[in-house]
Design a protein around this motif. Structure first.
Motif, PDB file in Angstrom:
ATOM      1  N   MET A   1       0.472  -1.130   0.156  1.00  0.00           N
ATOM      2  CA  MET A   1      -0.098   0.086  -0.161  1.00  0.00           C
ATOM      3  C   MET A   1       0.868   1.515  -0.108  1.00  0.00           C
ATOM      4  N   ASP A   2       0.757   2.113  -1.019  1.00  0.00           N
ATOM      5  CA  ASP A   2       1.221   3.378  -0.866  1.00  0.00           C
ATOM      6  C   ASP A   2       0.230   4.485  -0.867  1.00  0.00           C
ATOM      7  N   LEU A   3       0.776   5.657  -0.592  1.00  0.00           N
ATOM      8  CA  LEU A   3      -0.478   6.844  -1.378  1.00  0.00           C
ATOM      9  C   LEU A   3      -0.204   7.077  -2.525  1.00  0.00           C
ATOM     10  N   SER A   4       0.280   7.192  -3.628  1.00  0.00           N
ATOM     11  CA  SER A   4      -0.212   7.082  -4.970  1.00  0.00           C
ATOM     12  C   SER A   4      -1.478   6.539  -5.095  1.00  0.00           C
ATOM     13  N   ARG A   5      -1.568   5.306  -4.353  1.00  0.00           N
ATOM     14  CA  ARG A   5      -2.886   4.957  -4.747  1.00  0.00           C
ATOM     15  C   ARG A   5      -4.235   5.356  -3.945  1.00  0.00           C
ATOM     16  N   LEU A   6      -4.130   5.907  -2.995  1.00  0.00           N
ATOM     17  CA  LEU A   6      -5.212   6.353  -2.486  1.00  0.00           C
ATOM     18  C   LEU A   6      -6.193   6.953  -3.112  1.00  0.00           C
ATOM     19  N   THR A   7      -7.912   6.829  -2.523  1.00  0.00           N
ATOM     20  CA  THR A   7      -8.788   7.346  -3.483  1.00  0.00           C
ATOM     21  C   THR A   7      -9.993   7.074  -2.276  1.00  0.00           C
ATOM     22  N   PRO A   8     -10.498   8.527  -2.656  1.00  0.00           N
ATOM     23  CA  PRO A   8     -12.095   8.633  -1.473  1.00  0.00           C
ATOM     24  C   PRO A   8     -12.707   7.658  -1.928  1.00  0.00           C
TER      25      PRO A   8
END
Length: 150
Positions: A1-8
């Motif tokens: 898990m990395d921050l670039s793959r976060l979505t609302p």
């Protein structure tokens, strides 16, 4: 898990444009309403049938004839229908209720008996109107005619 793959989360964001929130938003100042005119003002509501000043359809289409507001519409029922009804159900009195139950008319319809077909059964018929030929045929067969009020 990395921050670039976060979505609302699904359903947490709105796609609706927020109008009138400053010039910097790109949707401020006139807020996509253009300059001047009725549509740019608050409280404006378009009249039904308004076509932006173009001649509306209801005024462009030609009108013909005259429609009387006092016209009385009758549901026509022929004598052969009464004959069939008396044979099938074994009735001697036929009124609006029997014709409605047979499905030939609605409860709100005014019924007129017409002289189409032949009548051999002795019937007591009640309806809102009768043609002259129907009245004669019913009375000739030994029946009775009752005119109902509208």
């Amino acid at each position: 898990m990395d921050l670039s793959r976060l979505t609302p989360a699904k359903g947490s964001t709105k796609t609706r444009k927020r109008l009138g929130r400053g010039v910097g938003s790109g949707l401020g100042r006139t807020s996509s309403r253009g300059h001047k005119g009725a549509q740019s003002r608050s409280g404006y509501s378009r009249r039904v049938g308004f076509e932006g000043g173009q001649m509306p359809l209801q005024r462009r289409v030609p009108k013909f004839g005259f429609r009387s507001p006092n016209k009385v519409e009758y549901k026509p029922i022929n004598l052969d229908v009464l004959q069939q009804l008396s044979e099938d159900k074994g009735l001697t009195e036929i009124g609006v209720e029997q014709i409605v139950m047979m499905g030939r008319a609605d409860q709100s319809d005014l019924i007129k008996i017409l002289g189409g077909g032949t009548l051999s059964a002795k019937l007591k018929v009640s309806a809102h109107a009768f043609s002259t030929s129907a009245k004669e045929a019913i009375e000739k067969a030994g029946g009775e005619v009752i005119v109902l009020k509208r």
